[in-house]
Write an enzyme that holds these catalytic residues in place. Structure first.
Site, short mmCIF file in Angstrom:
data_model
loop_
_atom_site.label_atom_id
_atom_site.label_comp_id
_atom_site.label_asym_id
_atom_site.label_seq_id
_atom_site.Cartn_x
_atom_site.Cartn_y
_atom_site.Cartn_z
N LYS A 161 -1.59 -1.46 -3.99
CA LYS A 161 -2.59 -0.40 -3.99
C LYS A 161 -1.85 0.93 -4.08
CE LYS A 161 -5.93 1.95 -0.99
NZ LYS A 161 -6.46 2.01 0.39
N TYR A 208 0.85 -1.19 0.00
CA TYR A 208 0.00 0.00 0.00
C TYR A 208 0.89 1.23 0.00
CZ TYR A 208 -3.64 3.21 1.89
OH TYR A 208 -4.51 4.25 2.10
#
Length: 299
Positions: free
Chosen positions: A168, A139
């Protein structure tokens, strides 16, 4: 060839963490919310991200939310649990709890007080990966973590660490997604974490959209995803631009704050966000009510 996490596609929804007036976690409301998210068509549930105020929970509260969320989903959808923490040791502890409870994957944001080097970030992920067998979603969100991982570093970790199977990207820069795709020879699934970038991200080949929006407008992100699945770009544009004002509003106002306000307007009281975050003010609530009303008229 490295196996990637193909089961994670579409709209990945981040639930908020509800609180009682006493400040304790409201697990009953959390169960109700997750049931609503599952019923309304989310493709995966991702508790304990930024929207879920993970940073503001103590270890016991974090564990309660993780276990309750996994239990509430009950294997009907994949669950990606955010295990991010300042220390590698506590991130590993959380990763093990998530794995034992039945999570399908974990999401790791490198959280920083001291500025971390690429080598320190790499070792952080490598040690978490060694501790569990779950797929890991890298992330990247420099706005909240203070760390901006380069596409080169992300792809290096993907190639070197078996558990890392997806990323992400939340910088809001479409060029980052292009770079990741090229550097990884289109072998690393990437997911959009910036609401206003949803149209461009799907056009660039994003496997999914990680978003809090389905908490209050479940049908609209789904419409966008389905339009791309049907190769209907004109419809995708139309659907995206209709929801864009609300997407921008909830992002700029702070996701825990605005999503909780939206849920309250829709009859689900999830409490206020935890201090130092403040509830949405009266003017903001009126604006949000108008935006929600405008979208409801278009359904």
């Amino acid at each position: 060839m490295k196996q990637t996490s193909t089961q994670f596609k579409g709209i990945i929804t981040y639930p908020i963490t509800p609180y009682l007036p006493t400040g304790e976690i409201d697990l009953k409301t959390l169960n109700q919310l997750i049931e609503k998210l599952v019923s309304n068509g989310s493709h995966a549930i991702a508790p304990l991200g930024s929207t879920g105020e993970s940073t503001y929970l103590n270890d016991e509260e974090w564990t309660d939310v993780a276990l309750a969320s996994i239990k509430a989903v009950a294997k009907r959808l994949p669950v990606i649990v955010g295990v991010s923490d300042l220390t590698t040791a506590n991130a590993i502890k959380r990763a093990k709890i998530a794995e034992k409870a039945g999570a399908d994957a974990i999401m790791v944001l490198p959280v920083s007080y001291w500025k971390l080097s690429n080598n320190e970030i790499f070792n952080h992920y490598a040690k978490i990966a060694d501790a569990v067998s779950l797929p890991i979603m890298v992330y990247n969100n420099p706005a909240t973590s203070g760390i901006d991982m380069s596409p080169e570093l992300i792809v290096q970790m993907f190639r070197a660490i078996d558990n890392i199977t997806m990323v992400k990207e939340s910088t809001g820069d479409i060029q980052r997604m292009h770079k990741i795709r090229v550097l990884a020879d289109n072998q690393l699934p990437f997911y959009n974490g910036s609401n206003p970038l949803a149209l461009e991200a799907f056009a660039a080949g994003a496997s999914g959209w990680c978003t809090a929006a389905p908490n209050i407008i479940p049908q609209w992100p789904l419409k966008l995803y389905e339009a791309f699945q049907n190769n209907d770009l004109p419809l995708a544009r139309d659907v995206f631009y209709k929801q864009l004002p609300l997407l921008e509003f909830i992002l700029k106002g702070g996701l825990p704050t605005t999503i909780k306000a939206g849920l309250k307007l829709q009859g689900l009281n999830a409490g206020a966000p935890r201090l130092p975050l403040q509830p949405l003010d009266e003017a903001g609530s009126r604006k949000l009510e108008t935006l929600l009303g405008d979208l409801k008229k278009l359904c």
